[in-house]
Design a protein around this motif. Structure first.
Motif, PDB file in Angstrom:
ATOM      1  N   ASP A   1      -5.094   9.644  -4.723  1.00 32.23           N
ATOM      2  CA  ASP A   1      -5.629  10.675  -3.843  1.00 32.23           C
ATOM      3  C   ASP A   1      -4.622  11.799  -3.650  1.00 32.23           C
TER       4      ASP A   1
ATOM      5  N   TRP B   1      -3.057  14.586  -0.762  1.00 33.47           N
ATOM      6  CA  TRP B   1      -2.983  14.880   0.666  1.00 33.47           C
ATOM      7  C   TRP B   1      -2.349  16.245   0.889  1.00 33.47           C
TER       8      TRP B   1
ATOM      9  N   ASP C   1      -3.096   5.628  -4.433  1.00 35.49           N
ATOM     10  CA  ASP C   1      -4.404   5.337  -3.872  1.00 35.49           C
ATOM     11  C   ASP C   1      -4.294   5.038  -2.381  1.00 35.49           C
ATOM     12  N   LEU C   2      -4.691   5.994  -1.556  1.00 39.25           N
ATOM     13  CA  LEU C   2      -4.626   5.839  -0.106  1.00 39.25           C
ATOM     14  C   LEU C   2      -5.915   5.285   0.476  1.00 39.25           C
ATOM     15  N   THR C   3      -7.025   5.385  -0.265  1.00 39.23           N
ATOM     16  CA  THR C   3      -8.331   5.007   0.278  1.00 39.23           C
ATOM     17  C   THR C   3      -8.810   3.647  -0.214  1.00 39.23           C
TER      18      THR C   3
ATOM     19  N   VAL D   1      -6.521  14.062   3.859  1.00 39.32           N
ATOM     20  CA  VAL D   1      -6.559  13.321   2.608  1.00 39.32           C
ATOM     21  C   VAL D   1      -7.813  13.717   1.829  1.00 39.32           C
TER      22      VAL D   1
ATOM     23  N   ASP E   1      -9.889   2.761  -3.266  1.00 36.43           N
ATOM     24  CA  ASP E   1     -10.966   2.743  -4.256  1.00 36.43           C
ATOM     25  C   ASP E   1     -10.462   2.695  -5.689  1.00 36.43           C
TER      26      ASP E   1
ATOM     27  N   LYS F   1       0.840  -1.195   0.000  1.00 37.91           N
ATOM     28  CA  LYS F   1       0.000   0.000   0.000  1.00 37.91           C
ATOM     29  C   LYS F   1       0.879   1.251   0.000  1.00 37.91           C
TER      30      LYS F   1
ATOM     31  N   ALA G   1     -11.418  13.381   3.519  1.00 41.36           N
ATOM     32  CA  ALA G   1     -11.891  12.140   4.143  1.00 41.36           C
ATOM     33  C   ALA G   1     -11.865  12.256   5.656  1.00 41.36           C
TER      34      ALA G   1
ATOM     35  N   PRO H   1      -9.866  12.356  -1.238  1.00 43.59           N
ATOM     36  CA  PRO H   1      -9.983  11.190  -2.121  1.00 43.59           C
ATOM     37  C   PRO H   1     -10.146  11.590  -3.585  1.00 43.59           C
TER      38      PRO H   1
END
Length: 404
Positions: free
Chosen positions: A372, A374, A364-366, A384, A368, A124, A404, A386
């Protein structure tokens, strides 16, 4: 008088150890009944003996720990698969050092795929921001844990990461996790901080990267570096961004391809290929020979415009707009023509500099499928935003949702 060295032992449980997954090892030490008592211990993961260390070095050496009732747990993430070892020496209050103890174990291959933006092998992307003390820490980590990059190890004796230009997206050390590149504004040097495999960058000395001495235009023709604003050192560089691979955003045999570097110098945008723990001998002027890139921030979210090529986001520090710039062409012949003018790409958002002095994107931190954005304020608090858009084989970001 105590002339008897203490003992040392390392143990762990039977849980399988895996690359990038945190494992617990217990360090044990004891001293003779007539001895001076255990003072501290130093552990390591290499066979090189610990020499000349003292308990008082614990402020600068994260491998020196104090034992409570003769034991302490340490957590580490194996960086590579295969046979590994943890070594330990203990020291008593009289300064006697034990023989080196060794625990061998085997680390299984990680199940998480190698991914750009990832610093600790969990598959991640990760955000790094300075904390209140000036250390660089992963978003979500506690203030009492080991800093991902200690403030004392910042580039050019900066003493804090708060004012440093730093970036991570890809590796220079044939790894499955990101290395860290850093430059102190106005400083002569650009530095490579190698990842230990678990997201720690200052456990080893940094490597100074020289400037390339050959410059080319996008047609591949040699140009005069000096006449195009490319100096012999890094003092005039105002922005750096690890871009990733210019051939596309895919790991090869579980290892990230060598990253590349985007930099702004005297208002011009340059792309330098990296590899072999250093820079290539040449760099490419991506923008025209003018100063249109002055006053822009560089963000590298990875693929965000419907292709496998990494996208470039650029924030204007004058009007606060964030625009998307895309690569076209093939992996063997990528076309960076859209990077020539930072004001020409579609607007994704407006992010005022006053309220968002440091912004970035690490993918992609979320979860989906969309990259994203930040933002970090002066205290290190991160917000953050999204990504919004569509996801298919490759994501297309068209803007950002509320925080978020």
């Amino acid at each position: 008088m105590d002339h008897t060295p203490p003992t040392a032992e390392v143990t762990t449980d039977a849980t399988p150890k895996k690359v990038g997954k945190e494992a617990t090892f217990t360090l044990h030490g004891s001293d003779a009944d007539t001895g001076s008592g255990i003072a501290c211990a130093r552990w390591r993961t290499t066979g090189t003996p610990s020499v000349g260390w003292r308990c008082s070095d614990e402020a600068t050496d994260t491998h020196i720990v104090r034992l409570t009732d003769g034991a302490v747990d340490v957590k580490l993430k194996p960086a590579t698969w295969g046979s590994q070892a943890v070594y330990l020496e203990t020291m008593d209050n009289a300064g006697n050092v034990s023989q080196s103890a060794r625990l061998d174990y085997y680390a299984q291959s990680a199940t998480a795929p190698a991914s750009f933006g990832d610093i600790d092998a969990d598959g991640k992307p990760d955000v790094l921001v300075p904390d209140a003390a000036g250390n660089l820490r992963k978003l979500g980590s506690g203030p009492s844990g080991t800093a991902n990059a200690r403030r004392s190890a910042g580039p050019d004796d900066s003493g804090s990461w708060a004012g440093v230009q730093y970036t991570h997206r890809g590796t220079l050390t044939y790894s499955r996790v990101d290395d860290l590149l850093a430059h102190a504004p106005g400083g002569f040097g650009l530095y490579l901080f190698r990842n230990d495999g678990a997201g720690l960058f200052t456990e080893r000395s940094s490597i100074s990267l020289d400037k390339p001495d050959t410059c080319r235009n996008t047609a591949g023709e040699a140009i005069d570096c000096t006449q195009h604003g490319f100096g012999s050192d890094w003092t005039q560089v105002t922005q750096i961004a690890a871009y990733g691979s210019t051939r596309g955003d895919t790991a090869v045999d579980g290892v990230l391809p060598d990253t590349s570097l985007l930099s702004i110098e005297n208002g011009r945008l340059w792309l330098t290929q990296l590899g072999g723990s250093g820079l290539s001998w040449e760099t490419t002027l991506i923008s025209p020979n003018d100063e249109r890139w002055a006053g822009y921030d560089l963000l590298t979210p990875g693929p965000a415009q419907g292709t496998e090529f990494p996208t470039l986001w650029a924030r204007s520090r004058s009007d606060s707009t964030i625009r998307a710039l895309s690569v076209v062409g093939s992996a063997d012949d990528p076309d960076f023509a859209a990077f020539a003018d930072p004001a020409a790409g579609p607007v994704l958002a407006t992010m005022p500099v006053a309220g968002h002095p440091r912004i970035g994107s690490d993918g992609d931190l979320t979860g989906d499928g969309l990259p994203d954005l930040w933002s970090a304020d002066a205290s290190g608090k991160v917000t953050v935003f999204p990504g919004a858009g569509t996801t298919s084989q490759h994501p297309t970001a068209t803007g950002f949702a509320p925080a978020a």
